[in-house]
Design a protein around this motif. Structure first.
Motif, PDB file in Angstrom:
ATOM      1  N   ILE A 109       4.403   8.902 -65.580  1.00 36.82           N
ATOM      2  CA  ILE A 109       4.910   8.472 -64.274  1.00 36.82           C
ATOM      3  C   ILE A 109       4.632   9.570 -63.258  1.00 36.82           C
ATOM      4  O   ILE A 109       4.765  10.750 -63.566  1.00 36.82           O
TER       5      ILE A 109
ATOM      6  N   PHE B  40       6.356   5.493 -56.561  1.00 38.30           N
ATOM      7  CA  PHE B  40       5.970   5.913 -57.896  1.00 38.30           C
ATOM      8  C   PHE B  40       4.851   5.037 -58.423  1.00 38.30           C
ATOM      9  O   PHE B  40       4.630   3.924 -57.956  1.00 38.30           O
TER      10      PHE B  40
ATOM     11  N   VAL C 276       2.507   4.399 -62.385  1.00 38.37           N
ATOM     12  CA  VAL C 276       2.584   4.572 -63.838  1.00 38.37           C
ATOM     13  C   VAL C 276       1.206   4.342 -64.446  1.00 38.37           C
ATOM     14  O   VAL C 276       0.443   3.522 -63.942  1.00 38.37           O
TER      15      VAL C 276
END
Length: 127
Positions: free
Chosen positions: A57, A94, A96
Motif C-alpha cells: 500500500i 492511497f 495498492v
C-alpha cells in the motif's frame, strides 16, 4: 539452418507464454474504499486478488493537503489496512498493488479519502 530458426521460434514462443502466465497471476487490485475509524485513522480496503501472497500500500497527501505525506507499507496480509497517525479533517489518497510468486502487479488507481472530524466518532450520511 531451418532447424535453428524453428528452435528459436519455439523457444521464443515458450518464453512469451511463460512470461504471460506469470504476469496473469498478479492482477491489479480493484474496489478500493475507505471508512473512518477515528479522527486520525482510516480503514483502507480493496477486493481480494486470486493468487496474491500479500499486498503493498502507498498512502500520500491528497488535494489541498500541503503537508507532504508518503508512506509505503509492505507485506499486508489481508485486504484491509488500518492507517493511523493521519491528520484529522485532511485529504489523502492511497493505491495498492498485489505481490505474488516473486512478482507484483501494477499499482491500482488512487482512491481519495478524507479523514474524520476532530473528536472522532459519529458517522456521515448521504445528503
Amino acid at each position: 539452418m531451418k532447424t535453428f530458426k524453428t528452435f528459436t521460434f519455439i523457444a521464443t514462443c515458450f518464453m512469451l507464454v511463460a512470461y504471460n502466465n506469470v504476469a496473469a497471476q498478479c492482477s491489479t487490485p480493484t474496489g478500493l474504499s475507505a471508512t473512518i475509524a477515528e479522527a486520525t485513522s482510516m480503514n483502507l480496503m480493496w477486493a481480494a486478488v486470486a493468487g496474491a501472497d500479500d499486498y503493498t500500500i502507498n498512502i500520500q497527501n491528497g488535494p489541498d493537503n500541503p503537508v507532504p505525506y508518503n508512506v509505503t507499507i509492505n507485506d499486508v496480509a489481508g485486504v484491509t489496512y488500518l492507517a493511523t497517525g493521519l491528520s484529522a479533517t485532511t485529504n489523502y489518497k492511497f493505491k495498492v498493488r498485489t505481490n505474488c510468486g516473486g512478482d507484483h502487479s501494477s499499482w491500482s488507481e488512487y482512491f481519495f479519502f478524507y479523514t474524520g472530524f476532530e473528536g472522532g466518532g459519529g458517522s456521515c450520511d448521504a445528503i
